[in-house]
Design a protein around this motif. Structure first.
Motif, PDB file in Angstrom:
ATOM      1  N   ARG A 212       0.828  -1.206   0.000  1.00 42.02           N
ATOM      2  CA  ARG A 212       0.000   0.000   0.000  1.00 42.02           C
ATOM      3  C   ARG A 212       0.863   1.258   0.000  1.00 42.02           C
ATOM      4  O   ARG A 212       0.547   2.247  -0.682  1.00 42.02           O
ATOM      5  CB  ARG A 212      -0.918  -0.005   1.223  1.00 42.02           C
ATOM      6  N   ALA A 213       1.953   1.230   0.782  1.00 42.81           N
ATOM      7  CA  ALA A 213       2.840   2.392   0.815  1.00 42.81           C
ATOM      8  C   ALA A 213       3.485   2.623  -0.546  1.00 42.81           C
ATOM      9  O   ALA A 213       3.617   3.771  -0.996  1.00 42.81           O
ATOM     10  CB  ALA A 213       3.910   2.199   1.887  1.00 42.81           C
ATOM     11  N   ALA A 214       3.892   1.525  -1.214  1.00 42.37           N
ATOM     12  CA  ALA A 214       4.490   1.668  -2.543  1.00 42.37           C
ATOM     13  C   ALA A 214       3.472   2.224  -3.543  1.00 42.37           C
ATOM     14  O   ALA A 214       3.803   3.090  -4.368  1.00 42.37           O
ATOM     15  CB  ALA A 214       5.021   0.315  -3.019  1.00 42.37           C
ATOM     16  N   ASP A 215       2.224   1.732  -3.457  1.00 40.30           N
ATOM     17  CA  ASP A 215       1.181   2.254  -4.347  1.00 40.30           C
ATOM     18  C   ASP A 215       0.941   3.729  -4.093  1.00 40.30           C
ATOM     19  O   ASP A 215       0.761   4.525  -5.030  1.00 40.30           O
ATOM     20  CB  ASP A 215      -0.117   1.468  -4.137  1.00 40.30           C
ATOM     21  N   PHE A 216       0.914   4.092  -2.814  1.00 40.08           N
ATOM     22  CA  PHE A 216       0.683   5.502  -2.472  1.00 40.08           C
ATOM     23  C   PHE A 216       1.817   6.377  -2.994  1.00 40.08           C
ATOM     24  O   PHE A 216       1.580   7.451  -3.565  1.00 40.08           O
ATOM     25  CB  PHE A 216       0.566   5.638  -0.955  1.00 40.08           C
ATOM     26  N   ALA A 382       0.853   5.648   7.342  1.00 37.00           N
ATOM     27  CA  ALA A 382       0.594   4.516   8.229  1.00 37.00           C
ATOM     28  C   ALA A 382       0.983   3.199   7.565  1.00 37.00           C
ATOM     29  O   ALA A 382       1.544   2.304   8.209  1.00 37.00           O
ATOM     30  CB  ALA A 382      -0.878   4.492   8.629  1.00 37.00           C
ATOM     31  N   HIS A 383       0.710   3.072   6.273  1.00 36.14           N
ATOM     32  CA  HIS A 383       1.093   1.858   5.556  1.00 36.14           C
ATOM     33  C   HIS A 383       2.614   1.759   5.419  1.00 36.14           C
ATOM     34  O   HIS A 383       3.185   0.666   5.484  1.00 36.14           O
ATOM     35  CB  HIS A 383       0.424   1.815   4.188  1.00 36.14           C
ATOM     36  N   ARG A 384       3.270   2.886   5.219  1.00 36.20           N
ATOM     37  CA  ARG A 384       4.729   2.871   5.139  1.00 36.20           C
ATOM     38  C   ARG A 384       5.323   2.400   6.479  1.00 36.20           C
ATOM     39  O   ARG A 384       6.244   1.586   6.513  1.00 36.20           O
ATOM     40  CB  ARG A 384       5.261   4.257   4.796  1.00 36.20           C
ATOM     41  N   GLY A 389       7.206  -2.826  10.056  1.00 36.48           N
ATOM     42  CA  GLY A 389       6.910  -3.446  11.341  1.00 36.48           C
ATOM     43  C   GLY A 389       6.661  -2.480  12.473  1.00 36.48           C
ATOM     44  O   GLY A 389       6.744  -2.852  13.641  1.00 36.48           O
ATOM     45  N   GLY A 390       6.342  -1.213  12.155  1.00 38.17           N
ATOM     46  CA  GLY A 390       6.127  -0.210  13.191  1.00 38.17           C
ATOM     47  C   GLY A 390       4.668   0.119  13.404  1.00 38.17           C
ATOM     48  O   GLY A 390       3.770  -0.474  12.797  1.00 38.17           O
ATOM     49  N   THR A 391       4.434   1.075  14.284  1.00 38.52           N
ATOM     50  CA  THR A 391       3.074   1.517  14.595  1.00 38.52           C
ATOM     51  C   THR A 391       2.998   3.035  14.488  1.00 38.52           C
ATOM     52  O   THR A 391       3.986   3.733  14.731  1.00 38.52           O
ATOM     53  CB  THR A 391       2.655   1.097  16.013  1.00 38.52           C
ATOM     54  N   LEU A 392       1.832   3.524  14.117  1.00 35.72           N
ATOM     55  CA  LEU A 392       1.573   4.963  14.036  1.00 35.72           C
ATOM     56  C   LEU A 392       0.330   5.296  14.844  1.00 35.72           C
ATOM     57  O   LEU A 392      -0.682   4.590  14.764  1.00 35.72           O
ATOM     58  CB  LEU A 392       1.390   5.397  12.579  1.00 35.72           C
ATOM     59  N   THR A 393       0.420   6.361  15.627  1.00 40.69           N
ATOM     60  CA  THR A 393      -0.711   6.837  16.429  1.00 40.69           C
ATOM     61  C   THR A 393      -0.962   8.299  16.089  1.00 40.69           C
ATOM     62  O   THR A 393      -0.035   9.104  16.079  1.00 40.69           O
ATOM     63  CB  THR A 393      -0.417   6.701  17.931  1.00 40.69           C
ATOM     64  N   LEU A 394      -2.222   8.597  15.801  1.00 38.21           N
ATOM     65  CA  LEU A 394      -2.622   9.975  15.483  1.00 38.21           C
ATOM     66  C   LEU A 394      -3.589  10.466  16.546  1.00 38.21           C
ATOM     67  O   LEU A 394      -4.580   9.798  16.859  1.00 38.21           O
ATOM     68  CB  LEU A 394      -3.286  10.036  14.107  1.00 38.21           C
TER      69      LEU A 394
END
Length: 412
Positions: A212-216, A382-384, A389-394
């Motif tokens: 998804r990150a690559a597509d974005f 978030a996909h990147r 293997g990480g996490t994102l919090t908004l």
């Protein structure tokens, strides 16, 4: 021999917890109850915080106890951060930590062990009573009084009652010790199959996030080229074509068109560099994350405060993911949040029994209201992050502040 030693150690643990475990839990519950009853004053909050800390201490003790007793890989506790930045940050973080189910599993394990220990103590008493009763026939007394009771066993019955009491005490103690092992290990140690399934699921999510990150990124690059560089190059081609047509009839106009094409070509080069910066950041490889983020801050129109405490270098993927997370946070603060200040914190974190992670937080004092929308910048980010293997919090309540927090393994 090892099983016998483990069994004896378990009995010793149960005897100790049978003596102190229940009083400790009653004390914690009492403090929490008094805290709830006095919430109208400050002391109530302090008592609740004390009860929460005591619960976390008991949970930590129980995990360490089971891991040391049985040599099993008990996962360490996860000390969650709070996305808040106001005065509620500390109590909110404490509440998030306490609400973690793993802590409650450890507390349940401690309670059950204490309960088993409460039954183990009288069983050990039977073991201790059985030996003198079995040998009572060697004495001259007519009966044997059982300590702490009014019961007296006739000497004639003592040789029979003694071995029975001893056997019952030993069998009951062993049964409780085995039950304790099975229950505590089942509660605190992940099943191997569940662990493997969890790892496979996490790996699938990472692959999905990477795709998804690559597509974005591809979509973003296509949009930047289509909306920026491509029209600029078309304009240059048209200007040069018009200059060629006028080079003989109107040399001055042709020169003006060539000058405009030359200026446009410089702008196109600048735009291409900006697109390339979104693909690869040279300063990140050369000088590290701290220098790359400082370069971002220098280009920001909003003042940026940086607090970076990084130990050595992490992998290129980890540093790149965190860099783009920070870049996205700065961009959002400039374009949408109407912020007057941006604060960035970067840390290398070390948790007991876990690999090091690279953590970063970008916070602005803008209007808030940021959301993760499918196909948006935060969604792609978030996909990147998930791809490594990480996490994102908004966290972005209406009225602000907005905070983006990422945590990725250093060895990603």
């Amino acid at each position: 021999m090892h099983r016998t030693g483990s069994l004896l150690a378990t009995v010793a643990h149960l005897a100790l917890l049978g003596s102190i475990g229940i009083p400790v839990l009653i004390g914690i519950v009492t403090i929490a109850a008094v805290g709830v009853g006095t919430l109208v004053v400050l002391v109530g909050f302090l008592l609740l915080a004390l009860a929460m800390l005591a619960m976390l201490g008991v949970a930590w003790f129980e995990r360490e106890r089971v891991a040391g007793l049985y040599g099993e890989p008990v996962p360490p506790a996860v000390w969650r951060e709070s996305p808040r930045s106001d005065w509620l940050r500390v109590p909110h973080r404490l509440l998030r930590i306490v609400s973690d189910g793993e802590h409650w599993k450890a507390l349940l394990s401690f309670f059950l062990a204490s309960l088993f220990g409460a039954f183990t103590l009288p069983l050990l008493g039977l073991v201790g009573l059985g030996i003198p009763l079995a040998l009572a026939g060697l004495g001259a007394a007519e009966s044997i009084a059982i300590p702490l009771t009014t019961i007296a066993v006739p000497v004639a019955w003592a040789p029979l009652v003694g071995p029975l009491a001893f056997a019952a005490g030993v069998a009951g103690t062993i049964g409780l010790a085995l039950a304790h092992r099975n229950i505590t290990v089942g509660l605190l140690v992940p099943d191997e199959r569940e662990r493997l399934e969890g790892e496979a699921r996490a790996e699938r999510e990472r692959r999905h996030g990477a795709v998804r990150a690559a597509d974005f990124d591809r979509t973003r690059i296509e949009r930047d080229l289509h909306d920026g560089v491509q029209p600029r190059l078309v304009s240059i081609a048209m200007q040069l074509g018009m200059a060629r047509d006028k080079i003989e009839s109107d040399p001055a106009a042709a020169m003006r068109l060539i000058d405009e094409a030359h200026a446009s070509s410089k702008s196109a080069v600048t735009e291409l560099r900006q697109v390339a910066r979104g693909i690869h950041v040279a300063v990140l490889d050369d000088r590290g994350l701290d220098a790359a983020v400082s370069a971002l801050a220098a280009r920001s129109v909003v003042p940026v405060e940086i607090d970076a405490r990084i130990e050595g270098r992490c992998s290129r993927d980890a540093e790149t993911a965190v860099y783009f997370a920070i870049a996205e946070g700065i961009t959002n603060a400039q374009k949408h949040a109407r912020a007057s200040r941006i604060r960035i914190a970067i840390r290398t974190r070390h948790a007991e029994g876990a690999p090091a992670t690279l953590w970063a937080r970008v916070e602005d004092d803008g209007v808030g209201g940021a959301e993760r929308l499918p196909g948006g910048g935060i969604d792609g980010l978030a996909h990147r992050i998930a791809g490594v293997g990480g996490t994102l919090t908004l966290s972005s309540p209406a009225g602000g502040p907005t905070a983006i927090e990422v945590d990725v393994p250093c060895a990603s």
